[in-house]
Design a protein around this motif. Structure first.
Motif, PDB file in Angstrom:
ATOM      1  N   MET A 144      46.503  55.314  40.650  1.00 53.41           N
ATOM      2  CA  MET A 144      48.257  55.426  40.412  1.00 53.41           C
ATOM      3  C   MET A 144      47.712  55.003  38.899  1.00 53.41           C
ATOM      4  SD  MET A 144      49.547  51.961  41.790  1.00 53.41           S
ATOM      5  CE  MET A 144      49.176  51.927  43.641  1.00 53.41           C
ATOM      6  N   PRO A 145      48.973  55.922  37.840  1.00 54.60           N
ATOM      7  CA  PRO A 145      49.319  55.217  36.627  1.00 54.60           C
ATOM      8  C   PRO A 145      49.525  53.581  36.001  1.00 54.60           C
ATOM      9  CG  PRO A 145      51.063  56.429  36.966  1.00 54.60           C
ATOM     10  CD  PRO A 145      49.817  56.575  38.378  1.00 54.60           C
ATOM     11  N   VAL A 146      49.285  52.762  34.997  1.00 59.54           N
ATOM     12  CA  VAL A 146      50.244  51.883  35.189  1.00 59.54           C
ATOM     13  C   VAL A 146      51.089  52.426  33.704  1.00 59.54           C
ATOM     14  CG1 VAL A 146      49.341  49.513  33.976  1.00 59.54           C
ATOM     15  CG2 VAL A 146      48.219  50.857  35.207  1.00 59.54           C
ATOM     16  N   TYR A 147      51.925  51.662  33.939  1.00 59.81           N
ATOM     17  CA  TYR A 147      53.557  51.617  32.803  1.00 59.81           C
ATOM     18  C   TYR A 147      53.547  50.671  32.574  1.00 59.81           C
ATOM     19  CZ  TYR A 147      58.300  52.870  31.520  1.00 59.81           C
ATOM     20  OH  TYR A 147      59.139  52.670  30.395  1.00 59.81           O
ATOM     21  N   PHE A 148      53.434  50.025  31.220  1.00 57.17           N
ATOM     22  CA  PHE A 148      53.972  49.367  30.175  1.00 57.17           C
ATOM     23  C   PHE A 148      55.326  49.559  29.893  1.00 57.17           C
ATOM     24  CE2 PHE A 148      49.906  48.946  30.466  1.00 57.17           C
ATOM     25  CZ  PHE A 148      49.848  47.238  30.730  1.00 57.17           C
ATOM     26  N   CYS A 149      56.623  48.826  30.311  1.00 60.62           N
ATOM     27  CA  CYS A 149      57.744  48.923  29.970  1.00 60.62           C
ATOM     28  C   CYS A 149      58.700  48.615  28.354  1.00 60.62           C
ATOM     29  CB  CYS A 149      58.519  47.915  31.113  1.00 60.62           C
ATOM     30  SG  CYS A 149      58.809  48.712  32.979  1.00 60.62           S
ATOM     31  N   ASP A 150      58.650  48.796  27.605  1.00 60.42           N
ATOM     32  CA  ASP A 150      59.125  47.945  26.679  1.00 60.42           C
ATOM     33  C   ASP A 150      59.875  46.412  26.751  1.00 60.42           C
ATOM     34  OD1 ASP A 150      58.128  50.724  25.274  1.00 60.42           O
ATOM     35  OD2 ASP A 150      60.449  50.834  25.531  1.00 60.42           O
ATOM     36  N   PRO A 151      59.381  46.160  26.080  1.00 61.64           N
ATOM     37  CA  PRO A 151      60.383  44.546  26.002  1.00 61.64           C
ATOM     38  C   PRO A 151      62.333  44.470  25.858  1.00 61.64           C
ATOM     39  CG  PRO A 151      58.901  44.041  24.369  1.00 61.64           C
ATOM     40  CD  PRO A 151      58.254  45.957  24.367  1.00 61.64           C
ATOM     41  N   ALA A 152      62.479  43.708  26.253  1.00 66.48           N
ATOM     42  CA  ALA A 152      63.980  43.566  26.734  1.00 66.48           C
ATOM     43  C   ALA A 152      64.327  44.979  26.697  1.00 66.48           C
ATOM     44  CB  ALA A 152      64.665  42.882  25.276  1.00 66.48           C
ATOM     45  N   SER A 153      63.788  45.852  28.133  1.00 65.46           N
ATOM     46  CA  SER A 153      64.516  46.724  28.548  1.00 65.46           C
ATOM     47  C   SER A 153      64.465  46.521  30.232  1.00 65.46           C
ATOM     48  CB  SER A 153      63.274  48.409  28.368  1.00 65.46           C
ATOM     49  OG  SER A 153      63.419  48.406  26.430  1.00 65.46           O
ATOM     50  N   PRO A 154      65.689  46.184  30.747  1.00 63.49           N
ATOM     51  CA  PRO A 154      65.398  45.911  32.783  1.00 63.49           C
ATOM     52  C   PRO A 154      65.573  46.984  33.211  1.00 63.49           C
ATOM     53  CG  PRO A 154      66.773  44.627  31.590  1.00 63.49           C
ATOM     54  CD  PRO A 154      65.971  45.475  30.470  1.00 63.49           C
ATOM     55  N   TRP A 155      66.058  48.448  31.839  1.00 62.78           N
ATOM     56  CA  TRP A 155      66.556  49.295  33.142  1.00 62.78           C
ATOM     57  C   TRP A 155      65.500  50.155  33.316  1.00 62.78           C
ATOM     58  CZ3 TRP A 155      67.812  48.026  28.066  1.00 62.78           C
ATOM     59  CH2 TRP A 155      67.692  48.629  26.998  1.00 62.78           C
ATOM     60  N   GLN A 156      63.895  49.881  32.432  1.00 65.32           N
ATOM     61  CA  GLN A 156      63.102  49.976  32.608  1.00 65.32           C
ATOM     62  C   GLN A 156      62.537  49.860  34.427  1.00 65.32           C
ATOM     63  OE1 GLN A 156      60.649  50.730  29.474  1.00 65.32           O
ATOM     64  NE2 GLN A 156      62.144  51.291  28.130  1.00 65.32           N
ATOM     65  N   ARG A 157      62.771  48.778  34.194  1.00 64.75           N
ATOM     66  CA  ARG A 157      62.249  48.114  35.468  1.00 64.75           C
ATOM     67  C   ARG A 157      63.654  48.484  36.522  1.00 64.75           C
ATOM     68  NH1 ARG A 157      62.014  44.415  31.647  1.00 64.75           N
ATOM     69  NH2 ARG A 157      63.226  42.839  32.204  1.00 64.75           N
ATOM     70  N   GLY A 158      63.613  49.452  36.832  1.00 58.15           N
ATOM     71  CA  GLY A 158      64.865  49.294  38.131  1.00 58.15           C
ATOM     72  C   GLY A 158      64.418  48.289  39.518  1.00 58.15           C
ATOM     73  N   SER A 159      63.089  48.543  39.985  1.00 63.13           N
ATOM     74  CA  SER A 159      62.636  48.514  41.262  1.00 63.13           C
ATOM     75  C   SER A 159      62.255  47.031  41.649  1.00 63.13           C
ATOM     76  CB  SER A 159      61.125  49.079  42.132  1.00 63.13           C
ATOM     77  OG  SER A 159      61.340  48.260  43.027  1.00 63.13           O
ATOM     78  N   ASN A 160      62.003  46.355  39.844  1.00 56.95           N
ATOM     79  CA  ASN A 160      61.700  44.742  39.683  1.00 56.95           C
ATOM     80  C   ASN A 160      62.995  44.257  40.054  1.00 56.95           C
ATOM     81  OD1 ASN A 160      61.342  42.797  37.669  1.00 56.95           O
ATOM     82  ND2 ASN A 160      59.240  42.686  38.966  1.00 56.95           N
ATOM     83  N   GLU A 161      63.623  44.978  39.275  1.00 51.92           N
ATOM     84  CA  GLU A 161      65.132  43.610  38.988  1.00 51.92           C
ATOM     85  C   GLU A 161      65.922  44.033  40.139  1.00 51.92           C
ATOM     86  OE1 GLU A 161      66.232  42.802  35.940  1.00 51.92           O
ATOM     87  OE2 GLU A 161      64.536  42.772  35.222  1.00 51.92           O
ATOM     88  N   ASN A 162      66.041  45.012  40.998  1.00 47.04           N
ATOM     89  CA  ASN A 162      66.595  45.088  42.207  1.00 47.04           C
ATOM     90  C   ASN A 162      66.429  44.212  43.154  1.00 47.04           C
ATOM     91  OD1 ASN A 162      68.349  46.405  43.445  1.00 47.04           O
ATOM     92  ND2 ASN A 162      66.323  46.894  45.840  1.00 47.04           N
ATOM     93  N   THR A 163      64.559  44.677  43.319  1.00 41.85           N
ATOM     94  CA  THR A 163      64.403  43.007  43.628  1.00 41.85           C
ATOM     95  C   THR A 163      64.397  41.917  43.712  1.00 41.85           C
ATOM     96  OG1 THR A 163      62.697  44.190  44.711  1.00 41.85           O
ATOM     97  CG2 THR A 163      62.337  41.891  45.129  1.00 41.85           C
ATOM     98  N   ASN A 164      64.971  41.586  42.479  1.00 40.55           N
ATOM     99  CA  ASN A 164      65.275  40.301  42.317  1.00 40.55           C
ATOM    100  C   ASN A 164      66.988  39.451  42.224  1.00 40.55           C
ATOM    101  OD1 ASN A 164      62.609  39.534  40.588  1.00 40.55           O
ATOM    102  ND2 ASN A 164      63.716  40.254  38.482  1.00 40.55           N
ATOM    103  N   GLY A 165      67.518  40.798  42.327  1.00 44.34           N
ATOM    104  CA  GLY A 165      68.807  40.081  42.755  1.00 44.34           C
ATOM    105  C   GLY A 165      69.266  40.289  43.812  1.00 44.34           C
ATOM    106  N   LEU A 166      67.915  41.380  44.999  1.00 40.16           N
ATOM    107  CA  LEU A 166      68.933  40.427  46.191  1.00 40.16           C
ATOM    108  C   LEU A 166      67.823  39.149  46.428  1.00 40.16           C
ATOM    109  CD1 LEU A 166      67.401  43.789  47.436  1.00 40.16           C
ATOM    110  CD2 LEU A 166      69.348  43.253  47.564  1.00 40.16           C
TER     111      LEU A 166
END
Length: 82
Positions: A13-35
């Motif tokens: 699987m590919p590895v993707y690095f999000c841009d700093p200060a860009s939470p919209w690029q980490r949707g699944s992560n941000e959703n889990t944190n919110g839950l």
């Protein structure tokens, strides 16, 4: 993540690095944190309780991983890298 290329090849699987200060690029992560914030106020829970929740979530099979759990996928990948 210095060995991200080896991980990517081993996991298939590919590895993707999000841009700093860009939470919209980490949707699944941000959703889990919110839950998790709905259930926990982190300052009132012991490290052991939080670790137990993390272990439970990491052992739960995920459709996006072909019904592997994140823990299974990481363990298999780690074996391939070493």
């Amino acid at each position: 993540m210095g060995r991200h290329h080896k991980f990517s090849v081993a996991a298939g699987m590919p590895v993707y690095f999000c841009d700093p200060a860009s939470p919209w690029q980490r949707g699944s992560n941000e959703n889990t944190n919110g839950l998790l914030r709905q259930y926990f106020h982190l300052s009132v829970h012991a490290r052991a309780q939080l670790d137990a929740v993390a272990a439970e979530l990491n052992s739960r099979p995920r459709k996006t991983l072909g019904w592997d759990s994140p823990a299974e996928r990481v363990a298999r990948s780690a074996e391939s890298i070493c």
